[in-house]
Design an enzyme around this catalytic site. Sequence first.
Site, PDB file in Angstrom:
ATOM      1  N   HIS A  53      -5.725   1.117  -4.361  1.00  0.00           N
ATOM      2  CA  HIS A  53      -5.905   0.551  -3.041  1.00  0.00           C
ATOM      3  C   HIS A  53      -7.284  -0.218  -3.185  1.00  0.00           C
ATOM      4  O   HIS A  53      -7.191  -1.707  -2.892  1.00  0.00           O
ATOM      5  CB  HIS A  53      -5.829   1.471  -2.074  1.00  0.00           C
ATOM      6  CG  HIS A  53      -6.116   0.792  -0.574  1.00  0.00           C
ATOM      7  ND1 HIS A  53      -5.275   0.742   0.152  1.00  0.00           N
ATOM      8  CD2 HIS A  53      -7.183   0.326  -0.161  1.00  0.00           C
ATOM      9  CE1 HIS A  53      -5.469   0.367   1.427  1.00  0.00           C
ATOM     10  NE2 HIS A  53      -7.069  -0.138   1.246  1.00  0.00           N
ATOM     11  N   GLU A  54      -8.364   0.319  -3.465  1.00  0.00           N
ATOM     12  CA  GLU A  54      -9.673  -0.321  -3.360  1.00  0.00           C
ATOM     13  C   GLU A  54      -9.977  -1.471  -4.384  1.00  0.00           C
ATOM     14  O   GLU A  54     -10.307  -2.520  -4.299  1.00  0.00           O
ATOM     15  CB  GLU A  54     -10.877   0.421  -3.513  1.00  0.00           C
ATOM     16  CG  GLU A  54     -10.693   1.414  -2.266  1.00  0.00           C
ATOM     17  CD  GLU A  54     -10.804   0.802  -0.920  1.00  0.00           C
ATOM     18  OE1 GLU A  54     -11.371  -0.050  -0.986  1.00  0.00           O
ATOM     19  OE2 GLU A  54     -10.373   1.376  -0.006  1.00  0.00           O
ATOM     20  N   HIS A  57      -8.206  -4.806  -3.298  1.00  0.00           N
ATOM     21  CA  HIS A  57      -9.113  -5.486  -2.745  1.00  0.00           C
ATOM     22  C   HIS A  57     -10.062  -6.285  -3.557  1.00  0.00           C
ATOM     23  O   HIS A  57     -10.186  -7.422  -3.463  1.00  0.00           O
ATOM     24  CB  HIS A  57      -9.945  -4.780  -1.669  1.00  0.00           C
ATOM     25  CG  HIS A  57      -9.245  -4.061  -0.412  1.00  0.00           C
ATOM     26  ND1 HIS A  57      -8.525  -4.870   0.434  1.00  0.00           N
ATOM     27  CD2 HIS A  57      -9.147  -2.771  -0.044  1.00  0.00           C
ATOM     28  CE1 HIS A  57      -7.918  -4.080   1.308  1.00  0.00           C
ATOM     29  NE2 HIS A  57      -8.304  -2.905   1.078  1.00  0.00           N
TER      30      HIS A  57
END
Length: 358
Positions: A53-54, A57
């Site tokens: 998820h990170e 980003h």
Amino acid sequence: MDVLVRPSWLLVAALIAVLLAPQVDAVQPGLGGGKYVAGVAFAVLLYLSVLLHEMSHALMAKRYGLPVRSITLHFLGGVTEIEGEPDTPRREFGVSVVGPLTSIAVGLAFLALLFVTPDGLLSLAVAGLAGANLVVGVLNLVPGLPLDGGRVLRAAVWKATGDPHRGTIVAGWGGRIVALLVLLWPMLQPVVLNRPPDLFDYLLAFVVATFLWGGASSAILSARLRRRLPALRARLLARRAVAVPLEQPLSEAVRRAQDAQAGSIVVLGPDGRPTHVVNEAAVLATPADRRPWVPVESVARTVEAGIVLPADISGEALVRAMQATPATEYLLVETDGSIFGVLVSGDVDKAFTAAGSR
Ligand SMILES: [Zn+2]
């Protein structure tokens, strides 16, 4: 790019292992201490999906040319530290929405995997990862800072109003409302889940609400401060400077400054280059009858890299420069190196306060 893991994560990994142990036992009895190992392994997989998820980003930010400082995994998930921020609402939207979408995609992938996974420990893990990623993805779309959904909302308000700071403030208030709802959640639990809340529910709600409220509030505060920054322009705030040679008596330097109606004094070396900037407070602290015997540079700060600023510096760049080298006076120079004047940090503070009360 660094990936950091906070010690609080280990605590959560241990907690997950303990909470999962009975389930592991039910699916695969007779593992003994191995059931905790299975729990920790699950926690590692869980955080690897948080890392995905990170990473999404981070990769999106890099695509837009924003350097990524680090990714930190902590007990409530992770955070990607990006230097600067997206310069358009569309990019802000892209960088923030990609995280929840990644989690939802990973969750759906595990869900698909569940259908071909044999029953047992493995299917327990796959089901858990599917559920956790879907929950992380969906919850992160809730429109309140510091959640990703808050940044999506910020991008939308920014796009609609053209004002990024207004976007932050609206999304920050969204975050505060979410924090209050989280705090109330244990009381709603009997109605929604048909289960009375226990101490753990209250504790978890309190921790999460505090985290959300803190993040939302600091976002609102920084938006309010940054909204005033463009008004700060060094050139407009500068004081005219009079230049005096080294070893001139302070009384004489002050007299020349008064004659020239200059608000500051710069000391020049034998080569004509500035060597010191006089500190106003130190001058005022020197009694008038002593000033003829005090050399001007003894109440001045030596000119060094950090206190020389370009005359056209303004806004955030100005504040960053002042934070990097705290001083009471800064020397402002033109691009050709000539002295424009002196910027007194007290004047900047006053202008900043005035801009806020407008
Ligand atoms: Zn995220």
